[in-house]
Design an enzyme around this catalytic site. Structure first.
Site, PDB file in Angstrom:
ATOM      1  N   GLU A   1      -1.521   1.571  -2.709  1.00  0.00           N
ATOM      2  CA  GLU A   1      -1.341   1.045  -0.898  1.00  0.00           C
ATOM      3  C   GLU A   1       0.460   1.489  -1.102  1.00  0.00           C
ATOM      4  O   GLU A   1       0.694   0.722  -0.303  1.00  0.00           O
ATOM      5  CB  GLU A   1      -1.439  -0.480  -0.349  1.00  0.00           C
ATOM      6  CG  GLU A   1      -3.408  -0.584  -0.675  1.00  0.00           C
ATOM      7  CD  GLU A   1      -3.387  -0.168   0.094  1.00  0.00           C
ATOM      8  OE1 GLU A   1      -2.913  -0.411   1.822  1.00  0.00           O
ATOM      9  OE2 GLU A   1      -4.035   0.455   0.366  1.00  0.00           O
TER      10      GLU A   1
ATOM     11  N   ILE B   1       3.015 -14.561 -24.810  1.00  0.00           N
ATOM     12  CA  ILE B   1       2.788 -15.488 -25.375  1.00  0.00           C
ATOM     13  C   ILE B   1       1.512 -16.105 -26.562  1.00  0.00           C
ATOM     14  O   ILE B   1       2.057 -16.758 -27.373  1.00  0.00           O
ATOM     15  CB  ILE B   1       3.236 -16.843 -24.093  1.00  0.00           C
ATOM     16  CG1 ILE B   1       4.285 -16.622 -23.391  1.00  0.00           C
ATOM     17  CG2 ILE B   1       2.712 -18.073 -24.182  1.00  0.00           C
ATOM     18  CD1 ILE B   1       3.692 -17.000 -22.368  1.00  0.00           C
TER      19      ILE B   1
ATOM     20  N   ALA C   1       0.089  15.063  -2.208  1.00  0.00           N
ATOM     21  CA  ALA C   1       0.909  13.537  -1.089  1.00  0.00           C
ATOM     22  C   ALA C   1       0.041  12.032  -1.916  1.00  0.00           C
ATOM     23  O   ALA C   1      -0.831  11.528  -0.797  1.00  0.00           O
ATOM     24  CB  ALA C   1      -0.015  14.277  -0.179  1.00  0.00           C
ATOM     25  N   GLY C   2       1.050  11.439  -1.800  1.00  0.00           N
ATOM     26  CA  GLY C   2       0.256   9.940  -1.981  1.00  0.00           C
ATOM     27  C   GLY C   2       1.143   9.027  -1.733  1.00  0.00           C
ATOM     28  O   GLY C   2       0.745   8.741  -0.278  1.00  0.00           O
TER      29      GLY C   2
ATOM     30  N   ARG D   1      -1.656  -4.124   3.029  1.00  0.00           N
ATOM     31  CA  ARG D   1      -1.015  -4.566   2.228  1.00  0.00           C
ATOM     32  C   ARG D   1      -0.172  -6.180   1.784  1.00  0.00           C
ATOM     33  O   ARG D   1      -0.599  -6.498   0.613  1.00  0.00           O
ATOM     34  CB  ARG D   1       0.903  -4.252   1.799  1.00  0.00           C
ATOM     35  CG  ARG D   1       1.073  -2.251   2.116  1.00  0.00           C
ATOM     36  CD  ARG D   1       2.264  -1.938   2.521  1.00  0.00           C
ATOM     37  NE  ARG D   1       1.503  -0.205   2.157  1.00  0.00           N
ATOM     38  CZ  ARG D   1       2.463   0.546   2.330  1.00  0.00           C
ATOM     39  NH1 ARG D   1       3.793   0.248   3.752  1.00  0.00           N
ATOM     40  NH2 ARG D   1       2.706   2.180   2.475  1.00  0.00           N
TER      41      ARG D   1
END
Length: 404
Positions: free
Chosen positions: A382, A357, A144-145, A265
């Site tokens: 998150e 680059i 469960a994430g 968040r």
């Protein structure tokens, strides 16, 4: 009319934290990454300086002393805006070190928003002590994430408290935290309605840290696995107390988790912006020194750098909007998800373009290589990018009676 100019206080916070990031964090950045730890003496020093990743540490509501005289006009809330401004600068210095700074961390917002006055005093008061201390936030489990409703850590009510059994993973500062806000369910069949939030203190019998992960990025930041085995938690450590859950529609524990994300968040998004900006500025400086003047090659590279600058600027403005709404006390779940999803994605793109680059030189002990490793998780923790888009879609469609 919209005003994008920072206030004098916001500029002061930005400049102060940037100085700290440049002069205190950058010099130890690559060494801390190599050794996978932040030096203890350095942590003690910054603890004395009072620098943390906590929003309240940079002013706003927390800046008012208890003995302040009442004001005719209400003080403007700006803790969230000051928090994202500071978080960008700290991540510009080094995101792993920023996450390692002493303080309540992600555990702070749920205690501050949901805890009883006694719990706030008991759990947040320890961070005024001389020695560095940490708090942590334990939600994610092996199964469960992103789907928070699927947590399986159990909380069985017994005389005087609850007994917790379960397994938490990917917990920042979980091994060294003085306490952890842990989410568990009193009955999995109830779904969100069964969720409860507990503050579990270090040293509690049955509560152990079983592993500290070795990671691709953010190596200097501690990421722990925690296990609860017949771990008794007294009723006084049920966040908000029994009444908090009895007086609501049953899903209060889930709401605690979600309201925490609405606050954190934007902080994560701001950190992603700081990483992207650090890579961009480092690469721009490299191009100025190493690329030949004029010609098609330099023109194409500068055009790519200009595109990066625009992406970073857009992500920052989205983040500021989410923090601004939080300071106004307005619902900001959609904006918090938007800025987190956008900033996580563009920061990964910017770091990848910077490495391209710089070419092979960029992989040889340069800051950009480290930032590229660090930044990937900002698209994951998150709440994954996909989950953020789902949150935004729900907010867009629900006014029309459609549910996802």
């Amino acid at each position: 009319m919209i005003d994008f100019e920072l206030s004098p206080q916001q500029k002061q916070v930005r400049d102060m934290v940037h100085w700290f990031a440049e002069h205190e964090m950058r010099p130890i950045s690559l060494l801390a990454d190599k050794e996978e730890r932040v030096p203890d003496e350095w942590l003690r020093k910054v603890n004395r300086m009072g620098i943390t990743l906590s929003m309240s540490n940079f002013g706003g509501d927390a800046g008012k002393k208890k003995d302040d005289a009442p004001r005719k006009e209400p003080r403007e809330r700006q803790a969230n805006r000051l928090g994202v401004i500071a978080a960008e600068e700290l991540a510009w210095g080094d995101p792993a070190i920023a996450l390692s700074l002493p303080g309540p961390g992600l555990g702070g917002p749920p205690v501050q928003s949901t805890g009883t006055p006694e719990q706030k005093e008991r759990f947040l008061g320890i961070f005024t002590k001389d020695e560095p201390r940490w708090g942590a936030y334990a939600l994610t489990e092996p199964g469960a994430g992103s789907d928070v409703s699927g947590i399986r850590t159990s909380a069985k009510k017994v005389d005087g408290g609850y007994v917790l059994n379960g397994h938490k993973v990917y917990i920042t500062n979980g091994g060294r935290a003085s306490w952890v806000v842990a989410f568990a369910t009193v009955d999995p069949s109830l779904g969100r309605a069964g969720h409860r939030a507990f503050v579990v203190e270090k040293g509690t019998p049955g509560f152990t840290c079983t592993r500290v992960a070795h990671k691709m990025g953010l190596r200097a930041s501690e990421t722990a696995e925690l296990v609860f085995e017949d771990c008794f938690v007294p009723i006084d450590n049920l966040l908000g107390g029994e009444a908090h859950y009895e007086n609501r529609a049953g899903s209060s524990g889930f709401r605690v988790a979600m309201s925490t994300f609405d606050s954190t968040r934007p902080i994560v998004a701001a950190m992603a912006v700081g990483i992207a900006r650090a890579a961009y500025e480092y690469t721009l400086d490299f191009v100025k020194k190493e690329y030949p003047r004029g010609g098609r090659l330099q023109t194409d590279v500068l055009a790519k750098l200009g595109e990066m600058d625009a992406k970073i600027h857009a992500a920052r403005l989205l983040t500021w909007e989410a923090a601004w709404k939080a300071d106004l006390g307005q619902p900001n779940a959609k904006e918090a998800a938007m800025c987190k999803a956008h900033a996580g994605r563009i920061s990964l793109e910017v770091c990848a373009d910077c490495l391209e680059i710089m070419g092979p030189i960029g992989l040889d002990g340069h800051l950009v290589e480290k930032l590229y490793r660090d930044v990937k998780v900002f698209d994951i923790f998150e709440g994954t990018n996909q989950i953020q888009h789902l949150i935004v879609a729900r907010r867009l469609y629900e006014p029309y009676g459609l549910r996802l």
